[in-house]
Design a protein around this motif. Structure first.
Motif, mmCIF file in Angstrom:
data_model
loop_
_atom_site.group_PDB
_atom_site.id
_atom_site.type_symbol
_atom_site.label_atom_id
_atom_site.label_comp_id
_atom_site.label_asym_id
_atom_site.label_seq_id
_atom_site.Cartn_x
_atom_site.Cartn_y
_atom_site.Cartn_z
ATOM 1 N N LYS A 43 32.486 35.233 26.344
ATOM 2 C CA LYS A 43 32.861 35.172 25.039
ATOM 3 C C LYS A 43 34.869 35.235 26.197
ATOM 4 O O LYS A 43 35.021 35.619 24.626
ATOM 5 C CB LYS A 43 33.394 36.570 24.808
ATOM 6 C CG LYS A 43 31.429 37.021 24.305
ATOM 7 C CD LYS A 43 31.234 38.368 23.434
ATOM 8 C CE LYS A 43 29.694 38.180 23.016
ATOM 9 N NZ LYS A 43 28.971 39.024 22.091
ATOM 10 N N PHE A 44 34.710 34.156 26.601
ATOM 11 C CA PHE A 44 36.104 34.666 27.276
ATOM 12 C C PHE A 44 36.532 33.149 26.386
ATOM 13 O O PHE A 44 35.584 31.800 26.987
ATOM 14 C CB PHE A 44 36.093 35.147 28.766
ATOM 15 C CG PHE A 44 36.209 36.581 29.168
ATOM 16 C CD1 PHE A 44 36.631 37.104 28.151
ATOM 17 C CD2 PHE A 44 35.156 36.675 30.171
ATOM 18 C CE1 PHE A 44 36.520 38.322 29.180
ATOM 19 C CE2 PHE A 44 35.004 37.835 30.593
ATOM 20 C CZ PHE A 44 35.443 38.581 29.873
ATOM 21 N N VAL A 45 37.711 32.950 26.751
ATOM 22 C CA VAL A 45 38.726 31.337 26.600
ATOM 23 C C VAL A 45 39.635 31.792 27.636
ATOM 24 O O VAL A 45 40.672 32.685 27.555
ATOM 25 C CB VAL A 45 39.052 31.037 24.888
ATOM 26 C CG1 VAL A 45 39.271 30.209 25.071
ATOM 27 C CG2 VAL A 45 37.809 30.765 23.981
ATOM 28 N N ASP A 46 39.939 30.996 28.717
ATOM 29 C CA ASP A 46 40.971 30.948 29.675
ATOM 30 C C ASP A 46 42.014 30.135 28.936
ATOM 31 O O ASP A 46 41.561 28.603 29.009
ATOM 32 C CB ASP A 46 40.667 31.098 30.769
ATOM 33 C CG ASP A 46 40.031 32.320 31.031
ATOM 34 O OD1 ASP A 46 39.998 33.155 30.601
ATOM 35 O OD2 ASP A 46 40.289 32.551 32.705
ATOM 36 N N LEU A 47 43.335 30.064 28.530
ATOM 37 C CA LEU A 47 43.709 29.389 28.703
ATOM 38 C C LEU A 47 45.467 28.824 29.806
ATOM 39 O O LEU A 47 45.678 30.463 30.156
ATOM 40 C CB LEU A 47 45.513 29.756 27.363
ATOM 41 C CG LEU A 47 44.337 29.527 26.204
ATOM 42 C CD1 LEU A 47 45.225 29.701 25.412
ATOM 43 C CD2 LEU A 47 43.342 28.332 26.336
ATOM 44 N N LEU A 48 45.647 27.368 30.381
ATOM 45 C CA LEU A 48 46.445 27.510 31.199
ATOM 46 C C LEU A 48 47.801 26.359 31.322
ATOM 47 O O LEU A 48 46.420 25.553 30.474
ATOM 48 C CB LEU A 48 46.036 27.058 32.318
ATOM 49 C CG LEU A 48 45.078 28.026 33.407
ATOM 50 C CD1 LEU A 48 44.010 28.649 32.936
ATOM 51 C CD2 LEU A 48 44.505 27.532 35.168
ATOM 52 N N GLY A 49 48.710 26.969 31.338
ATOM 53 C CA GLY A 49 49.773 25.625 30.885
ATOM 54 C C GLY A 49 49.331 24.638 31.864
ATOM 55 O O GLY A 49 50.528 24.917 32.721
ATOM 56 N N MET A 50 49.431 23.568 31.610
ATOM 57 C CA MET A 50 49.088 22.483 32.459
ATOM 58 C C MET A 50 50.117 21.156 32.259
ATOM 59 O O MET A 50 50.162 20.291 32.297
ATOM 60 C CB MET A 50 47.955 22.133 33.210
ATOM 61 C CG MET A 50 46.812 22.494 33.798
ATOM 62 S SD MET A 50 47.395 24.061 35.337
ATOM 63 C CE MET A 50 46.635 22.271 36.138
ATOM 64 N N PRO A 51 51.546 21.747 31.983
ATOM 65 C CA PRO A 51 52.536 20.568 31.503
ATOM 66 C C PRO A 51 52.124 19.034 32.025
ATOM 67 O O PRO A 51 52.323 17.811 32.269
ATOM 68 C CB PRO A 51 53.931 21.019 31.160
ATOM 69 C CG PRO A 51 54.342 22.036 32.805
ATOM 70 C CD PRO A 51 52.175 22.551 32.405
#
Length: 210
Positions: free
Chosen positions: A126-134
């Protein structure tokens, strides 16, 4: 829409099965990255790719109580428990984080080294991982990518309520689509990744035995 893409699909496996899986990957000559700790060593991660370049992670953890999934080729004590999380690469994650928390009933679970983990509860699957990868390349449709992320809701009444909330939030979802096994709506989140919300009912047993 930025450079949104679903980079990695992660599967949950028991913490003590790490040696078994490393030997299995080596046996089948699958190249993998050296195991890494994540979130203060509560997880150990092994990354590899399928033949099309799709990122896959095995997440070794002690917090997944789901029944093992096996066809007999892997013993149950080592077997996958299901999807652990999906990983979204974004130009910036602030607007996507706001959508998850303000409209999709998620909360921030953990944060570490530029990774934000959200979930409807603190439970694998039930996880969503967000990564800032500009600096990453923009996600394109084709081999080696995931088309969309699907979220579950209980019934069509809840689905329509979520659709109305999204409209008032400035998101433009599709109409409700009948997929025989479920009904669903689709929309692009602020980073450009396609999201789906689907009902649990009537389910996949409508035309065959469970």
């Amino acid at each position: 829409h930025g450079k949104g893409k679903i980079s990695t699909t992660a599967f949950s496996v028991p913490y003590l099965s790490l040696d078994h899986w490393l030997k299995r990957l080596e046996h089948f000559q699958i190249l993998y990255k050296h195991p890494q700790e994540r979130f203060s060593s509560s997880e150990v991660v092994v990354y590899f790719e399928d033949p099309d370049g799709m990122g896959i992670e095995l997440i070794f953890n002690d917090s997944d109580n789901r029944e093992p999934i096996t066809n007999g080729s892997v013993q149950s004590e080592y077997a996958l428990r299901g999807i652990h999380h999906v990983e979204l690469w974004l130009e910036s994650y602030e607007l996507t984080a706001a959508l998850l928390t303000e409209q999709l009933n998620h909360k921030l679970i953990s944060e570490s080294s530029g990774r934000l983990r959200f979930g409807v509860e603190n439970s694998p699957g039930k996880f969503v991982d967000l990564l800032g990868m500009p600096n990453s390349l923009k996600g394109l449709e084709g081999r080696g990518m995931v088309h969309h992320v699907a979220f579950s809701t209980s019934d069509e009444i809840k689905l329509i309520g979520l659709k109305e909330n999204l409209l008032s939030y400035g998101i433009a979802p599709t109409g409700v689509r009948d997929r025989n096994y479920f009904k669903s709506i689709y929309f692009n989140e602020p980073g450009g990744i396609l999201f789906e919300i689907a009902t649990e009912n009537p389910g996949f047993a409508v035309d065959e035995d469970p």
